[in-house]
Design a protein around this motif. Structure first.
Motif, PDB file in Angstrom:
ATOM      1  N   ASN A 163     -16.815  -4.717  -8.832  1.00 48.46           N
ATOM      2  CA  ASN A 163     -17.804  -3.820  -9.411  1.00 48.46           C
ATOM      3  C   ASN A 163     -17.286  -3.399 -10.784  1.00 48.46           C
ATOM      4  O   ASN A 163     -16.290  -2.686 -10.899  1.00 48.46           O
ATOM      5  N   THR A 164     -17.952  -3.859 -11.840  1.00 51.82           N
ATOM      6  CA  THR A 164     -17.434  -3.632 -13.198  1.00 51.82           C
ATOM      7  C   THR A 164     -17.486  -2.170 -13.615  1.00 51.82           C
ATOM      8  O   THR A 164     -16.815  -1.788 -14.579  1.00 51.82           O
ATOM      9  N   LYS A 165     -18.250  -1.351 -12.914  1.00 49.75           N
ATOM     10  CA  LYS A 165     -18.339   0.054 -13.304  1.00 49.75           C
ATOM     11  C   LYS A 165     -17.144   0.870 -12.836  1.00 49.75           C
ATOM     12  O   LYS A 165     -16.780   1.862 -13.465  1.00 49.75           O
ATOM     13  N   ASP A 166     -16.556   0.493 -11.691  1.00 50.37           N
ATOM     14  CA  ASP A 166     -15.420   1.280 -11.195  1.00 50.37           C
ATOM     15  C   ASP A 166     -14.275   0.399 -10.689  1.00 50.37           C
ATOM     16  O   ASP A 166     -13.321   0.911 -10.093  1.00 50.37           O
ATOM     17  N   ASN A 167     -14.383  -0.922 -10.901  1.00 48.70           N
ATOM     18  CA  ASN A 167     -13.332  -1.884 -10.502  1.00 48.70           C
ATOM     19  C   ASN A 167     -13.083  -1.909  -9.000  1.00 48.70           C
ATOM     20  O   ASN A 167     -12.027  -2.370  -8.548  1.00 48.70           O
ATOM     21  N   VAL A 220     -26.726  -2.802  -1.882  1.00 48.60           N
ATOM     22  CA  VAL A 220     -26.781  -4.251  -2.052  1.00 48.60           C
ATOM     23  C   VAL A 220     -27.790  -4.577  -3.145  1.00 48.60           C
ATOM     24  O   VAL A 220     -28.853  -3.960  -3.238  1.00 48.60           O
ATOM     25  N   ILE A 221     -27.429  -5.539  -3.992  1.00 48.93           N
ATOM     26  CA  ILE A 221     -28.331  -6.038  -5.017  1.00 48.93           C
ATOM     27  C   ILE A 221     -28.530  -7.529  -4.786  1.00 48.93           C
ATOM     28  O   ILE A 221     -27.571  -8.244  -4.471  1.00 48.93           O
ATOM     29  N   VAL A 222     -29.764  -7.978  -4.904  1.00 51.34           N
ATOM     30  CA  VAL A 222     -30.121  -9.357  -4.580  1.00 51.34           C
ATOM     31  C   VAL A 222     -30.699 -10.035  -5.816  1.00 51.34           C
ATOM     32  O   VAL A 222     -31.585  -9.473  -6.480  1.00 51.34           O
ATOM     33  N   PHE A 223     -30.195 -11.228  -6.129  1.00 54.21           N
ATOM     34  CA  PHE A 223     -30.727 -12.069  -7.195  1.00 54.21           C
ATOM     35  C   PHE A 223     -31.231 -13.362  -6.560  1.00 54.21           C
ATOM     36  O   PHE A 223     -30.517 -13.969  -5.755  1.00 54.21           O
ATOM     37  N   SER A 224     -32.431 -13.786  -6.946  1.00 54.53           N
ATOM     38  CA  SER A 224     -32.944 -15.013  -6.355  1.00 54.53           C
ATOM     39  C   SER A 224     -33.823 -15.758  -7.348  1.00 54.53           C
ATOM     40  O   SER A 224     -34.583 -15.145  -8.113  1.00 54.53           O
ATOM     41  N   LEU A 285     -30.240  -0.505 -13.273  1.00 55.06           N
ATOM     42  CA  LEU A 285     -29.056  -0.448 -14.140  1.00 55.06           C
ATOM     43  C   LEU A 285     -28.215   0.797 -13.862  1.00 55.06           C
ATOM     44  O   LEU A 285     -26.986   0.761 -13.961  1.00 55.06           O
ATOM     45  N   GLU A 286     -28.874   1.905 -13.510  1.00 49.34           N
ATOM     46  CA  GLU A 286     -28.121   3.136 -13.259  1.00 49.34           C
ATOM     47  C   GLU A 286     -27.356   3.079 -11.948  1.00 49.34           C
ATOM     48  O   GLU A 286     -26.231   3.575 -11.848  1.00 49.34           O
ATOM     49  N   TRP A 287     -27.941   2.424 -10.918  1.00 45.66           N
ATOM     50  CA  TRP A 287     -27.360   2.500  -9.582  1.00 45.66           C
ATOM     51  C   TRP A 287     -26.732   1.195  -9.105  1.00 45.66           C
ATOM     52  O   TRP A 287     -26.281   1.121  -7.962  1.00 45.66           O
ATOM     53  N   SER A 288     -26.690   0.189  -9.944  1.00 42.18           N
ATOM     54  CA  SER A 288     -26.064  -1.081  -9.580  1.00 42.18           C
ATOM     55  C   SER A 288     -24.763  -1.246 -10.358  1.00 42.18           C
ATOM     56  O   SER A 288     -24.458  -0.443 -11.243  1.00 42.18           O
ATOM     57  N   PRO A 289     -23.994  -2.298 -10.092  1.00 43.60           N
ATOM     58  CA  PRO A 289     -22.753  -2.522 -10.843  1.00 43.60           C
ATOM     59  C   PRO A 289     -22.979  -3.013 -12.265  1.00 43.60           C
ATOM     60  O   PRO A 289     -22.000  -3.221 -12.992  1.00 43.60           O
ATOM     61  N   PHE A 290     -24.220  -3.190 -12.694  1.00 39.11           N
ATOM     62  CA  PHE A 290     -24.488  -3.801 -13.993  1.00 39.11           C
ATOM     63  C   PHE A 290     -25.125  -2.778 -14.922  1.00 39.11           C
ATOM     64  O   PHE A 290     -26.125  -2.138 -14.588  1.00 39.11           O
ATOM     65  N   ALA A 291     -24.551  -2.666 -16.132  1.00 32.55           N
ATOM     66  CA  ALA A 291     -24.941  -1.591 -17.037  1.00 32.55           C
ATOM     67  C   ALA A 291     -26.071  -1.982 -17.976  1.00 32.55           C
ATOM     68  O   ALA A 291     -26.765  -1.111 -18.504  1.00 32.55           O
ATOM     69  N   PHE A 313     -21.973  -3.779  -2.528  1.00 33.16           N
ATOM     70  CA  PHE A 313     -20.957  -2.949  -3.187  1.00 33.16           C
ATOM     71  C   PHE A 313     -20.892  -1.568  -2.548  1.00 33.16           C
ATOM     72  O   PHE A 313     -21.669  -1.258  -1.640  1.00 33.16           O
ATOM     73  N   ASN A 314     -19.955  -0.763  -3.022  1.00 37.70           N
ATOM     74  CA  ASN A 314     -19.620   0.496  -2.344  1.00 37.70           C
ATOM     75  C   ASN A 314     -19.328   0.200  -0.872  1.00 37.70           C
ATOM     76  O   ASN A 314     -19.930   0.779   0.042  1.00 37.70           O
ATOM     77  N   LEU A 315     -18.385  -0.724  -0.665  1.00 34.24           N
ATOM     78  CA  LEU A 315     -18.026  -1.153   0.682  1.00 34.24           C
ATOM     79  C   LEU A 315     -17.501   0.019   1.494  1.00 34.24           C
ATOM     80  O   LEU A 315     -16.872   0.939   0.963  1.00 34.24           O
ATOM     81  N   TRP A 316     -17.748  -0.044   2.802  1.00 35.81           N
ATOM     82  CA  TRP A 316     -17.335   1.061   3.663  1.00 35.81           C
ATOM     83  C   TRP A 316     -15.826   1.070   3.876  1.00 35.81           C
ATOM     84  O   TRP A 316     -15.161   0.029   3.823  1.00 35.81           O
ATOM     85  N   MET A 317     -15.329   2.253   4.145  1.00 38.00           N
ATOM     86  CA  MET A 317     -13.904   2.462   4.417  1.00 38.00           C
ATOM     87  C   MET A 317     -13.722   2.922   5.858  1.00 38.00           C
ATOM     88  O   MET A 317     -14.678   3.339   6.520  1.00 38.00           O
ATOM     89  N   ASN A 318     -12.476   2.860   6.341  1.00 32.38           N
ATOM     90  CA  ASN A 318     -12.179   3.403   7.660  1.00 32.38           C
ATOM     91  C   ASN A 318     -11.861   4.889   7.541  1.00 32.38           C
ATOM     92  O   ASN A 318     -11.962   5.481   6.456  1.00 32.38           O
ATOM     93  N   ASP A 319     -11.476   5.486   8.649  1.00 33.61           N
ATOM     94  CA  ASP A 319     -11.233   6.931   8.654  1.00 33.61           C
ATOM     95  C   ASP A 319     -10.038   7.335   7.797  1.00 33.61           C
ATOM     96  O   ASP A 319      -9.907   8.496   7.421  1.00 33.61           O
TER      97      ASP A 319
END
Length: 629
Positions: A163-167, A220-224, A285-291, A313-319
């Motif tokens: 994710n280029t916005k927050d690595n 999730v962002i989808v390109f097709s 653009l505001e809510w995806s990884p692409f500016a 993106f914004n993958l889940w974490m464990n406890d």
């Protein structure tokens, strides 16, 4: 979910007029689908328009322009410069992400609008909880790509991207299938939309894309890209739980934009107005990884003329605040961190290492291992490419020793068509050194239950016995990690138990176990074997894999010191279950016979009543004629 008949109408046909981008749409549900690829295999619902210069109006357009937003403030919150930075949810743990207060609704229907049921964003999370296991969610997306083989797909890539916005790490899926046009993209993003009625396709519930992507990450962002009806298009859609939560939406809305690329350049497709299209773009653009819009367009370069790319993106974490998916331990694999840490032992034995190297253990935490057995038949012109390296398929049945094929004919009351199920059963090549056992049950080529242990815990019978079968006559559960508990499933379980007993009786001596009727001491004298047995509890019951694992510290013959009465009880139990099924069938036949007899009795009573009435009428006529004379 929004449904209003006034939006279901065909757009006017225009000369050389290219319709342009999608409005923000509400997720809805329907009963047809033509999506494709890693994203298009599931989904459906309303979409924001259709090609205005389509060659022929083949179907009624399900158009939704969200007029209710035209009379209200748009759903996007205008953020200040400080707030416009990339934002996350308060809780990054999947199992806690649904815990938040639902505020009062902001929706008021416009004059003339029909009241409609809406899908609250919280449903996206609760719907995704059907996937207890993260690899089960990944398998759903792989299924969509495999279903695209019929449309020319030759690969599906699974990899890490940034994710280029927050690595932060993100998960990438990409295939070269037929892709999705704007209509199919909208169906993909909606709920319960599937037209996969084929006997060969895996997907069928129309829910897998949403549940799987939301199980793996918050967004999730989808390109097709696709080419249909002589028109080439490319579409972008964003399903963002973060956006819906942060902007306090009480309805699931999905920003989408589309382009017509038939003339080799991207022409925006406007379905309502240029301002609405721009608002969709700004939200993405505001809510995806692409500016920037250029960053979005660059994502199509790797797709080619057709195909689908999904970035979760914004993958889940464990406890503990660590990502569930681990990309660092193996550059050619994706691992489940919590599963990989389970089963660690204070002492390392040779057999423990052998156990951990077996596919039944590695598949719990290694995506490469799980993907290698996920499909029953070997692909011919298709590859699963995991982190740049193709997954080598492992055919379980081809690696068994002393194997044989046993046929089973399930009896279904739904259809009279005879079904023959061929089950390959044998010993794993490590037997008796490892006591891995169980049946690998597939449905339409897809693994549903791996190493399903059907014998009783603690019994020495069946150690090292593994089976493989494709059970298309029973239905899988929605997460495709188990089967529905139908009567056919219970009968299959009983039959598999009997298969293990029969195979063990006939072949156990081939791996050093005493045959039935042979005294254990005599058999040991004949084979001159003395062993010390050490049992290691691997606690696989919680994962549902049910593998029964026994380890020998000396490494030859593996047995347990247990009473033979337990084995006898198991056999008697199987016999009782079989007899019980026979009695159930007899009871059903008797009930049918009783019903037929009751119907016959009722008919006879009706006939008696009619005869009695007829006789009474005749008596009255005779009396009347005699009185008249």
């Amino acid at each position: 979910m929004y449904f209003d008949s006034k939006f279901h109408k065909m757009l006017p046909r225009q000369h050389k007029q290219i319709p342009t981008a999608a409005d923000i749409i509400d997720i809805d549900s329907s009963d047809d689908e033509s999506g494709s690829g890693v994203g298009g295999g599931r989904g459906g619902g309303v979409y924001a328009g259709q090609n205005a210069d389509s060659a022929k109006p083949s179907k009624v357009v399900k158009l939704q322009t969200n007029e209710r937003f035209n009379n209200q403030s748009p759903p996007v919150i205008n953020s200040s410069a400080s707030e416009a930075n990339y934002r996350h949810l308060d809780s990054r743990s999947f199992w806690k992400a649904g815990d938040y207060e639902v505020g009062p609704t902001k929706f008021t229907s416009a004059q003339g609008d029909l009241e409609h049921a809406r899908v609250h964003p919280k449903f996206l999370h609760s719907n995704a909880t059907s996937h207890k296991w993260a690899f089960g969610a990944i398998a759903e997306l792989l299924d969509n790509a495999v279903d695209e083989i019929g449309n020319g797909a030759t690969f599906v890539k699974v990899d890490r991207t940034d994710n280029t916005k927050d690595n932060s790490p993100a998960l990438l899926f990409q295939d070269d299938g037929g892709g999705m046009d704007p209509e199919s993209m909208r169906k993909c993003m909606s709920l319960g939309y599937s037209s996969k009625t084929s006997n060969t396709t895996i997907g069928q519930y129309g829910n897998g894309f949403k549940t799987s992507t939301m199980r793996l990450g918050a967004d999730v962002i989808v390109f097709s890209r696709s080419s249909r009806s002589s028109q080439a298009t490319q579409s972008v859609g964003l399903l963002s739980y973060t956006f819906l939560r942060r902007t306090r939406q009480d309805d699931v809305i999905v920003p989408m934009i589309d382009f017509d690329i038939s003339d080799n350049w991207a022409q925006p497709m406007f379905y309502s107005s240029k301002e609405d299209w721009s608002m969709n773009l700004r939200t993405i653009l505001e809510w995806s990884p692409f500016a920037t819009e250029d960053d979005l367009m660059l994502q199509f370069d790797s797709i080619g003329s057709h195909g689908t790319k999904i970035i979760i993106f914004n993958l889940w974490m464990n406890d503990e605040g660590i990502y569930e998916l681990c990309f660092d331990d193996d550059d050619e694999d994706i691992r489940l961190r919590d599963e990989a840490n389970q089963g660690t032992m204070s002492k390392t034995y040779k057999r423990v290492l052998e156990l951990q190297s077996h596919i039944s253990y590695r598949m719990r935490y290694s995506l490469r291992a799980y993907a290698s057995i996920l499909y029953l038949k070997r692909f011919i012109n298709f590859k699963i490419i995991l982190r740049g390296k193709p997954v080598e398929q492992y055919i379980i049945a081809g690696d068994l020793k002393h194997s044989k094929v046993v046929t089973y004919r399930p009896i279904s009351v739904v259809t009279s068509k005879e079904v023959i199920v061929a089950t390959t059963i044998g010993f794993i090549k490590e037997a008796p050194g490892l006591g891995v056992c169980g049946f690998n049950v597939y449905h339409k080529n897809r693994l549903i239950r791996p190493y399903w242990k059907v014998t009783a815990d603690g019994s020495s019978k069946g150690h090292g016995v593994v089976g493989v079968l494709e059970a298309n006559f029973i239905e899988p559960a929605h997460d495709k990690q188990d089967f529905e508990r139908s009567s056919l499933f219970l009968k299959l379980e009983s039959r598999l138990k009997q298969m293990v007993v029969d195979f063990w009786k006939a072949h156990c001596h081939l791996i050093g176990h005493p045959p039935d009727g042979t005294q254990r001491s005599d058999f040991k004298k004949q084979s001159d074997v003395q062993h010390h047995v050490e049992v290691v509890d691997t606690d696989l019951h919680s994962t549902g894999f049910g593998a029964n694992l026994q380890l020998s510290s000396t490494g030859s013959v593996l047995e347990t010191h247990m009473d033979t009465s337990l084995d006898q009880i198991c056999e008697e139990n199987i016999q009782l279950v079989t007899r019980c099924e026979e009695h159930i069938q007899k009871e059903a036949e008797l009930k049918r016979t009783i019903g037929e007899l009751e119907n016959e009795l009722e008919e006879i009573r009706n006939k008696c009543g009619r005869l009695s009435a007829h006789l009474g009428l005749q008596r009255r006529q005779i009396l009347m004629s005699s009185n008249g004379s």
